[in-house]
Scaffold this active site. Structure first.
Site, PDB file in Angstrom:
ATOM      1  N   LYS A 156       0.857  -1.187   0.000  1.00  0.00           N
ATOM      2  CA  LYS A 156       0.000   0.000   0.000  1.00  0.00           C
ATOM      3  C   LYS A 156       0.893   1.238   0.000  1.00  0.00           C
ATOM      4  CE  LYS A 156      -3.838   2.179   2.485  1.00  0.00           C
ATOM      5  NZ  LYS A 156      -4.890   1.952   3.487  1.00  0.00           N
ATOM      6  N   GLY A 162      -1.011   7.914  -5.565  1.00  0.00           N
ATOM      7  CA  GLY A 162      -0.663   6.497  -5.400  1.00  0.00           C
ATOM      8  C   GLY A 162       0.260   6.230  -4.216  1.00  0.00           C
ATOM      9  N   ARG A 173     -13.677  -6.730  -1.743  1.00  0.00           N
ATOM     10  CA  ARG A 173     -14.574  -5.897  -0.931  1.00  0.00           C
ATOM     11  C   ARG A 173     -15.987  -5.953  -1.506  1.00  0.00           C
ATOM     12  NH1 ARG A 173     -10.562  -1.672   0.137  1.00  0.00           N
ATOM     13  NH2 ARG A 173      -8.611  -2.763  -0.191  1.00  0.00           N
ATOM     14  N   ASP A 226     -16.512   0.278  -0.099  1.00  0.00           N
ATOM     15  CA  ASP A 226     -15.231  -0.155  -0.659  1.00  0.00           C
ATOM     16  C   ASP A 226     -14.250  -0.514   0.452  1.00  0.00           C
ATOM     17  OD1 ASP A 226     -15.627   2.772  -0.453  1.00  0.00           O
ATOM     18  OD2 ASP A 226     -13.478   2.866  -0.793  1.00  0.00           O
ATOM     19  N   ASP A 255      -8.495  -1.599   5.562  1.00  0.00           N
ATOM     20  CA  ASP A 255      -8.258  -0.183   5.236  1.00  0.00           C
ATOM     21  C   ASP A 255      -8.276   0.710   6.466  1.00  0.00           C
ATOM     22  OD1 ASP A 255      -7.898  -0.857   2.648  1.00  0.00           O
ATOM     23  OD2 ASP A 255      -9.414   0.479   1.824  1.00  0.00           O
TER      24      ASP A 255
HETATM   25  P1  AMP Z   1      -9.922   5.149   1.294  1.00  0.00           P
HETATM   26  O1  AMP Z   1     -11.020   6.056   1.756  1.00  0.00           O
HETATM   27  O2  AMP Z   1      -8.573   5.468   1.864  1.00  0.00           O
HETATM   28  O3  AMP Z   1     -10.261   3.713   1.475  1.00  0.00           O
HETATM   29  O4  AMP Z   1      -9.727   5.402  -0.279  1.00  0.00           O
HETATM   30  C1  AMP Z   1     -10.778   5.536  -1.186  1.00  0.00           C
HETATM   31  C2  AMP Z   1     -10.259   5.393  -2.585  1.00  0.00           C
HETATM   32  O5  AMP Z   1      -9.263   6.382  -2.858  1.00  0.00           O
HETATM   33  C3  AMP Z   1      -9.628   4.054  -2.910  1.00  0.00           C
HETATM   34  O6  AMP Z   1      -9.945   3.756  -4.237  1.00  0.00           O
HETATM   35  C4  AMP Z   1      -8.151   4.331  -2.756  1.00  0.00           C
HETATM   36  O7  AMP Z   1      -7.354   3.472  -3.531  1.00  0.00           O
HETATM   37  C5  AMP Z   1      -8.061   5.768  -3.277  1.00  0.00           C
HETATM   38  N1  AMP Z   1      -6.929   6.494  -2.722  1.00  0.00           N
HETATM   39  C6  AMP Z   1      -6.779   6.955  -1.458  1.00  0.00           C
HETATM   40  N2  AMP Z   1      -5.605   7.600  -1.334  1.00  0.00           N
HETATM   41  C7  AMP Z   1      -4.982   7.561  -2.531  1.00  0.00           C
HETATM   42  C8  AMP Z   1      -3.748   8.040  -3.046  1.00  0.00           C
HETATM   43  N3  AMP Z   1      -2.886   8.721  -2.301  1.00  0.00           N
HETATM   44  N4  AMP Z   1      -3.458   7.776  -4.339  1.00  0.00           N
HETATM   45  C9  AMP Z   1      -4.301   7.091  -5.114  1.00  0.00           C
HETATM   46  N5  AMP Z   1      -5.473   6.629  -4.708  1.00  0.00           N
HETATM   47  C10 AMP Z   1      -5.828   6.844  -3.433  1.00  0.00           C
HETATM   48 MG    MG Z   2     -10.179   2.011   0.957  1.00  0.00          MG
END
Ligand code: AMP
Ligand code: MG
Length: 525
Positions: free
Chosen positions: A125, A138, A202, A273, A283
């Protein structure tokens, strides 16, 4: 390296992938994943390894410290058999359908097949952009990665279903984040966690395909999941199998939520998700641990307005999320009624699980229907003065039948944040409840000591207090990784008092009450 890991990437072998191989942000249709390489990093450094997770995978402990291992865990090197990919999924975020999300910064390396014929997906991650990164980079920063690493392992040791963490590494690169989204971006150390779980599927993986009416693919993914993770649900292709599968997901989710409530864990972002199909906590973002008992508390400032994901609402949200999942697999069942019935089971499963959990926390032999009044009274007692939930239960275990009211109260004293709140009416009410409690416990076949020992097996003394995580983050940012290892070590035995480690059980100090990272967290990570 001594360790020879065997990979078998059946998700790739059995399901269709993205035909586009270049790495750029896009909608990915007709596929469950996209192959993508981790982005190499400049100067990786290993911060910590979980020896238990390494052991699970059959990784030799000496290898954990090897250069090869570090390069793999930082995304600079692949082992033979690894075949990296990002998963395609969608989700309901804060109650609204968000469309395609996907692994925007998580990259699966492959499934390890262990000597014991168990399978675990390894996932980095923060390993760089993928087709699902949308507008983001990313990457991940040290503070959130350290929190994910420690909490995954802490939850495991507490006995809560969770994804695991193998390692935490710094990338040697800087990542810019605006922590409170208020126009103050800052460079922070970049980091990568290697996560481990039987699968990272998920609810959102299924929801996205259903939303696009990709029903054949939805069925393929469901069949893959049933065949490989829920074989006891029955033969694939039968409506009844998908109903059984759904029932199992309902049960697993209910169990997970009961466990969160037992230990005082607030996930913070229960979007669909972020709901594992296996009922694992997944997560770790702006999560938090209840310090003073407050069912309305959420650590997530991004959710401050509606407090959708507050502690006390987690069971209801889990059920709402299961409804979204049921809607997604409805095309495979073709009938709403059996799914509705299974969904409504959530409430009774949660209720009975939670009642037994509360009886266990109080050291009672078993739940009796009259105990609901005792539990309600307890909720009130915990809210009279600012009361640390974790310390309260440990103190309660020490209270005995023979003690005077004052001596009983003294057992709980550690749990109160502000002595001046303990006015006579407050202490009278607490003493009244303690009387009721001890009367209720008296006919059970346990001595005070036996009741105490039972309680101490389900009421942890050491949880990953938000301020403790923050202290470890501050230390790690200064290059002191020993604090992380020490904290991980404390959390290995959360139910056992550890001499010389009293400070890890201490309630939140005043300085941490309003500090960012301790009581306030955002989705910025
Ligand atoms: P989360 O709320 O952290 O579970 O993220 C929600 C979505 O945003 C998921 O699809 C993650 O992969 C994406 N995401 C969160 N942070 C980043 C990041 N820094 N770069 C790319 N995608 C992100
Ligand atoms: Mg997530």
């Amino acid at each position: 390296m001594q360790t020879q890991l065997q990979f078998d990437n059946r998700f790739l072998a059995e399901l269709p992938g993205d035909s586009e191989s270049r790495n750029f942000v896009r909608e990915v249709l007709g596929a469950c994943y996209s192959r993508v390489q981790p982005t190499p990093v400049r100067d990786p450094k290993l911060v910590a390894v979980s020896s238990e997770t390494a052991n699970l995978l059959g990784i030799d402990s000496k290898d954990c410290a090897s250069e090869t291992f570090l390069q793999v865990l930082a995304g600079n090197k692949l082992l033979p058999g690894m075949d990296p990919f990002a998963m395609c999924y969608g989700g309901h975020q804060f109650g609204n359908w968000a469309g395609q999300l996907g692994d925007g910064r998580a990259i699966n390396l492959g499934d390890v097949v262990t000597d014991r014929q168990k399978r675990y997906a390894l996932q980095l991650k923060g390993a760089g952009p993928t087709p699902y990164s949308r507008t983001a980079d990313g990457l991940a920063v040290l503070r959130s990665s350290l929190r994910e690493f420690l909490c995954s392992e802490a939850m495991h040791h507490l006995g809560v279903p969770t994804t695991r963490a193998l390692s935490l590494a710094l990338t040697g690169e800087e990542v810019v984040r605006d922590i409170l989204y208020d126009g103050h971006p800052q460079a922070e150390p970049g980091a990568i966690v290697c996560r481990v779980a039987p699968t990272f599927l998920r609810f959102g993986n299924f929801e996205l395909l259903a939303s696009r009416h990709e029903i054949k693919l939805l069925q393929d993914l469901a069949d893959y999941t049933v065949k490989n993770h829920f074989p006891e649900s029955g033969p694939i292709g039968k409506a009844n199998t998908y109903i059984e599968w759904f029932q199992t997901v309902v049960q697993l989710t209910a169990t997970m939520i009961v466990e969160w409530m037992r230990v005082g864990f607030v996930h913070g972002v229960m979007n669909t998700d972020n709901m594992s199909i296996l009922g694992l906590t997944i997560d770790y973002g702006p999560y938090g641990w209840l310090e003073n008992y407050d069912p309305n508390w959420t650590p997530n400032t991004t959710d401050a307005a509606g407090r959708r994901y507050r502690f006390g609402q987690q069971p209801a949200i889990a059920q709402w999320n299961l409804l979204q999942f049921a809607n997604a697999i409805y095309p495979l069942v073709g009938e709403a009624k059996p799914l509705e019935n299974a969904l409504s089971e959530f409430a009774s499963l949660y209720e009975s699980g939670s009642q037994q959990m509360m009886a266990d926390k109080l050291g009672l032999l078993e739940f009796e229907s009259r105990d609901t009044a005792l539990f309600d009274g307890l909720g009130k007692v915990l809210s009279l003065a600012e009361t640390d939930m974790t310390l309260f239960y440990r103190g309660l275990a020490e209270v005995t039948q023979a003690m005077s009211p004052t001596a009983r109260l003294n057992c709980l004293r550690d749990a109160f944040y502000d002595e001046s709140e303990l006015t006579d009416p407050v202490t009278n009410e607490i003493s009244g409840w303690l009387n009721d409690y001890l009367e209720r416990a008296a006919p059970d076949p346990f001595s005070d000591e036996q009741r105490r020992d039972r309680m101490n097996q389900v009421n942890p003394l050491y949880v990953l207090r938000n301020y403790r995580a923050q202290l470890a983050i501050d230390a790690a940012a200064e290059g002191d990784f020993a604090s992380v290892t020490e904290l991980l070590d404390v959390l290995r035995k959360p139910y056992t008092r550890q001499p010389d480690r009293e400070e890890y059980a201490a309630k939140r100090p005043e300085w941490a009450r309003h500090r960012v990272g301790c009581s306030m967290l955002s989705c910025s990570s």
